[in-house]
Design a protein around this motif. Structure first.
Motif, PDB file in Angstrom:
ATOM      1  N   ALA A  32      -3.768  -2.973   5.675  1.00 37.79           N
ATOM      2  CA  ALA A  32      -3.746  -4.273   6.337  1.00 37.79           C
ATOM      3  C   ALA A  32      -4.397  -4.200   7.710  1.00 37.79           C
ATOM      4  O   ALA A  32      -5.140  -5.120   8.105  1.00 37.79           O
ATOM      5  CB  ALA A  32      -2.307  -4.767   6.455  1.00 37.79           C
ATOM      6  N   TRP A  33      -4.151  -3.139   8.449  1.00 40.25           N
ATOM      7  CA  TRP A  33      -4.747  -3.010   9.781  1.00 40.25           C
ATOM      8  C   TRP A  33      -6.224  -2.634   9.699  1.00 40.25           C
ATOM      9  O   TRP A  33      -7.031  -3.104  10.512  1.00 40.25           O
ATOM     10  CB  TRP A  33      -3.960  -1.989  10.609  1.00 40.25           C
ATOM     11  CG  TRP A  33      -2.682  -2.558  11.110  1.00 40.25           C
ATOM     12  CD1 TRP A  33      -1.467  -2.558  10.485  1.00 40.25           C
ATOM     13  CD2 TRP A  33      -2.490  -3.280  12.334  1.00 40.25           C
ATOM     14  NE1 TRP A  33      -0.536  -3.219  11.234  1.00 40.25           N
ATOM     15  CE2 TRP A  33      -1.124  -3.674  12.377  1.00 40.25           C
ATOM     16  CE3 TRP A  33      -3.324  -3.622  13.380  1.00 40.25           C
ATOM     17  CZ2 TRP A  33      -0.594  -4.390  13.443  1.00 40.25           C
ATOM     18  CZ3 TRP A  33      -2.801  -4.334  14.454  1.00 40.25           C
ATOM     19  CH2 TRP A  33      -1.452  -4.715  14.482  1.00 40.25           C
ATOM     20  N   GLN A  34      -6.592  -1.806   8.725  1.00 40.91           N
ATOM     21  CA  GLN A  34      -8.000  -1.440   8.588  1.00 40.91           C
ATOM     22  C   GLN A  34      -8.856  -2.655   8.217  1.00 40.91           C
ATOM     23  O   GLN A  34      -9.918  -2.877   8.798  1.00 40.91           O
ATOM     24  CB  GLN A  34      -8.148  -0.351   7.523  1.00 40.91           C
ATOM     25  CG  GLN A  34      -7.661   1.017   7.959  1.00 40.91           C
ATOM     26  CD  GLN A  34      -8.585   1.668   8.969  1.00 40.91           C
ATOM     27  OE1 GLN A  34      -9.717   2.041   8.656  1.00 40.91           O
ATOM     28  NE2 GLN A  34      -8.112   1.807  10.197  1.00 40.91           N
ATOM     29  N   THR A  35      -8.400  -3.440   7.260  1.00 43.91           N
ATOM     30  CA  THR A  35      -9.192  -4.595   6.837  1.00 43.91           C
ATOM     31  C   THR A  35      -9.001  -5.783   7.772  1.00 43.91           C
ATOM     32  O   THR A  35      -9.928  -6.559   8.002  1.00 43.91           O
ATOM     33  CB  THR A  35      -8.826  -4.992   5.392  1.00 43.91           C
ATOM     34  OG1 THR A  35      -7.415  -5.280   5.319  1.00 43.91           O
ATOM     35  CG2 THR A  35      -9.135  -3.852   4.424  1.00 43.91           C
ATOM     36  N   GLY A  36      -7.798  -5.927   8.324  1.00 45.71           N
ATOM     37  CA  GLY A  36      -7.511  -7.077   9.167  1.00 45.71           C
ATOM     38  C   GLY A  36      -8.271  -7.085  10.481  1.00 45.71           C
ATOM     39  O   GLY A  36      -8.605  -8.152  11.004  1.00 45.71           O
ATOM     40  N   LEU A  37      -8.547  -5.892  11.034  1.00 47.07           N
ATOM     41  CA  LEU A  37      -9.277  -5.834  12.296  1.00 47.07           C
ATOM     42  C   LEU A  37     -10.763  -5.521  12.124  1.00 47.07           C
ATOM     43  O   LEU A  37     -11.513  -5.556  13.097  1.00 47.07           O
ATOM     44  CB  LEU A  37      -8.648  -4.787  13.225  1.00 47.07           C
ATOM     45  CG  LEU A  37      -7.335  -5.175  13.903  1.00 47.07           C
ATOM     46  CD1 LEU A  37      -6.938  -4.127  14.945  1.00 47.07           C
ATOM     47  CD2 LEU A  37      -7.411  -6.540  14.566  1.00 47.07           C
ATOM     48  N   HIS A  38     -11.173  -5.191  10.909  1.00 45.76           N
ATOM     49  CA  HIS A  38     -12.578  -4.834  10.708  1.00 45.76           C
ATOM     50  C   HIS A  38     -13.488  -6.004  11.099  1.00 45.76           C
ATOM     51  O   HIS A  38     -13.353  -7.124  10.608  1.00 45.76           O
ATOM     52  CB  HIS A  38     -12.829  -4.458   9.250  1.00 45.76           C
ATOM     53  CG  HIS A  38     -14.239  -4.000   8.993  1.00 45.76           C
ATOM     54  ND1 HIS A  38     -14.730  -2.810   9.474  1.00 45.76           N
ATOM     55  CD2 HIS A  38     -15.258  -4.581   8.329  1.00 45.76           C
ATOM     56  CE1 HIS A  38     -15.989  -2.668   9.106  1.00 45.76           C
ATOM     57  NE2 HIS A  38     -16.337  -3.741   8.415  1.00 45.76           N
ATOM     58  N   GLY A  39     -14.407  -5.735  12.014  1.00 54.85           N
ATOM     59  CA  GLY A  39     -15.327  -6.759  12.483  1.00 54.85           C
ATOM     60  C   GLY A  39     -14.715  -7.728  13.483  1.00 54.85           C
ATOM     61  O   GLY A  39     -15.416  -8.604  13.994  1.00 54.85           O
TER      62      GLY A  39
END
Length: 586
Positions: free
Chosen positions: A314-321
């Motif tokens: 969730a944190w890897q995809t949620g903050l990506h970009g």
């Protein structure tokens, strides 16, 4: 691709000064001791040091209770010693970020002495004062360190707010004069050449308007309620951080890391998106709560790998970009990661390497806490009298006094979650006092220093330390590790944590067996090239037979796994095994 920044490509080494290295024999680590060990940190591959508080302090909460923001704790040395440390670090290409503690001060700070002296003092409004209610505190808030978040002061007959110890009164950030004093103090340190701040509990600086009671049921018969909804992320906090950025941070080339409680990937992005002009990154606590029950930290429950994977993804995809992650599994407030998430017995070396592989192959800036890189473990002191941490002592006294826990049960919780697990002295060698001091250490040593120490690790090419060096070197050599996107694989797998990373035509597959039993993993079709290079692996050299050497020589995947049908590849994994594969798409 993410916009490149030096702080995204950095590796941070966190130092807890009292426990790192004592140069003068008084049993307390100091600034000159840190300077002595700068080559060790540089040799590890880290390029930023996070220095826990070294300001003048009574030491109620290990330096997080500051009595003078512009002076140095005498036990740590002098201002000249601190300036020398900064100079010597910069000479080695190391940057230093300071711990900025501005949610609260010590009650021995001159501001608080003035504030409590009378209701009309000009600094009265530097802190949060309220009248009592029906002969009790202004509301039912509970502090992080047990009991009420309010303390009564007889001088003026009012209560002041303290979310932590009663000797740590909270500052009133609604006061512009106070904010200007804080900003001027920040400029003072940045003008000396420090390279940024880790900001302690920075999203607590505003509290719920009107200080309402929590509507949650109290955790104890005292009636106080711990409720971060009323302390954290309050309306106006972003405006204050943007003001801080405009007035101070934007005028320097800095790393800024906010310690933020009770945030999600969605709310976190409001702190770290570039266009918001607030912070570079935050450290969140969601993963650190994965083994906490309904009664918070000391209510220890078994963690589940599915929860760990869900949170990380969730944190890897949620903050990506959108923003940037900080990556950590332990720090000065959290127990040793190999004891918490690995195996600090038979598989200590291998599981420590596996966990390091996780941290150093995700998108974000990795933070290494001192001793983590040699696989230091939690400690089991025989008596509560051996502990020094205020949070630990308050918990034990409250839990046993109320009869909520038997003393043995409370000690078991401390062995699992107590902060002193990570505050025992750094284990430099197997000599007297582990090479930490020539005197009597301020807190006891972990007895396993005879086996687990830096000198031994430096001499062993298969040590945890050697593995950290290789991981850090690989992160620098392959931009996909720093900037690539993240895809979680096999979300429901109960044993293996696997994920793919991609940047342009460069691809990674990371496969981690999180347990002490063998496992198999069927790689989904298209997620592993048959001719991929085994970039790094953690098996071999730890005293166990292994089919593979840790040298991880390049070779086709067919040498390391077997066909599982329909074009997929089945990998057979040893206990706590970690593998990272790399290839380029044609």
């Amino acid at each position: 691709m993410e916009c490149a920044r030096w702080w995204k490509e950095a590796v941070v080494y966190q130092i807890y000064p009292a426990s790192f290295r004592d140069s003068d024999g008084d049993g307390i680590g100091d600034l000159n001791g840190i300077t002595e060990k700068l080559d060790y940190i540089r040799g590890l591959g880290a390029d930023v040091i996070w220095l826990c508080p070294v300001y003048r302090s009574p030491g109620e909460d290990s330096g997080y209770d500051i009595s003078d923001y512009r002076d140095v704790m005498p036990a740590f040395g002098t201002m000249a010693d601190l300036e020398r440390l900064l100079r010597e670090a910069h000479d080695r290409g190391l940057r230093i970020i300071m711990d900025l503690v501005v949610n609260h001060t010590s009650d021995e700070h001159p501001w608080f002495a003035e504030s409590r002296s009378s209701k009309t003092n000009p600094k009265r409004d530097y802190y949060i004062w309220r009248e009592g209610r029906d002969g009790r505190e202004p509301n039912n808030w509970r502090s992080y360190f047990s009991s009420s978040a309010w303390a009564y002061d007889e001088t003026t007959g009012e209560y002041y707010l303290h979310l932590f110890s009663k000797k740590q009164p909270d500052l009133n950030w609604k006061n512009p004069a106070l904010r200007e004093e804080i900003y001027e103090m920040m400029r003072f340190w940045l003008d000396k050449g420090f390279d940024g701040f880790r900001m302690d509990t920075i999203n607590l600086i505003l509290k719920a308007e009107g200080f309402p009671d929590s509507d949650r049921p109290p955790a104890t018969d005292e009636g106080y309620v711990f409720d971060e909804r009323l302390y954290a992320n309050q309306p106006g906090v972003h405006e204050l951080l943007r003001e801080m950025n405009e007035r101070v941070l934007s005028r320097y080339d800095l790393m800024t890391v906010g310690e933020t409680l009770n945030v999600t990937p969605e709310t976190a992005s409001e702190y770290v998106r570039d266009e918001r002009r607030e912070l570079n990154m935050i450290c969140n606590f969601e993963l650190m709560s994965v083994d906490s029950g309904p009664l918070w930290k000391w209510d220890v429950v078994p963690w589940r790998l599915r929860d760990i994977k869900r949170i990380v993804a969730a944190w890897q995809t949620g903050l990506h970009g959108k923003g940037w992650n900080s990556l950590y599994l332990n720090n000065h407030d959290q127990p040793r990661m190999v004891s918490r998430f690995g195996d600090d017995g038979r598989y200590r070396v291998r599981s420590a390497k596996m966990l390091a592989t996780l941290l150093h192959t995700l998108q974000g800036t990795p933070f290494i806490y001192q001793g983590e890189e040699i696989g230091m473990t939690n400690v089991r002191f025989g008596s509560i009298d051996d502990y020094r941490d205020i949070e630990t002592l308050n918990f034990y006294n409250e839990a046993t006094k109320r009869g909520a826990m038997e003393p043995r049960q409370a000690m078991e919780a401390i062995y699992r979650k107590g902060r002193d697990n990570v505050r025992t002295p750094m284990q430099w060698n197997d000599g007297e006092q582990a090479g930490f001091t020539d005197g009597v250490p301020w807190i006891g040593l972990n007895p396993n220093y005879k086996v687990i120490n830096a000198e031994r690790a430096l001499a062993d090419p298969y040590s945890v330390l050697s593995y950290y060096r290789r991981l850090i070197a690989l992160r620098r050599a392959h931009p996909v590790i720093v900037y690539g996107d993240f895809e979680l694989l096999a979300e429901e797998d109960e044993s293996v944590f696997a994920y793919a990373r991609r940047l342009g035509n460069e691809r990674l597959l990371v496969v981690l067996n999180f347990f002490g039993t063998p496992a198999t993993f069927d790689v989904p079709s298209g997620r592993l090239d048959p001719h991929a290079e085994l970039l790094i692996a953690n098996h071999g050299g730890d005293g166990e037979d292994s089919a593979f050497a840790e040298t991880a020589a390049a070779g086709p995947v067919s040498d390391k796994g077997r066909d599982a049908g329909e074009g997929s590849i089945r990998l057979a994994l040893l206990p706590y095994e970690a593998r990272v594969y790399r290839w380029s798409e044609r």
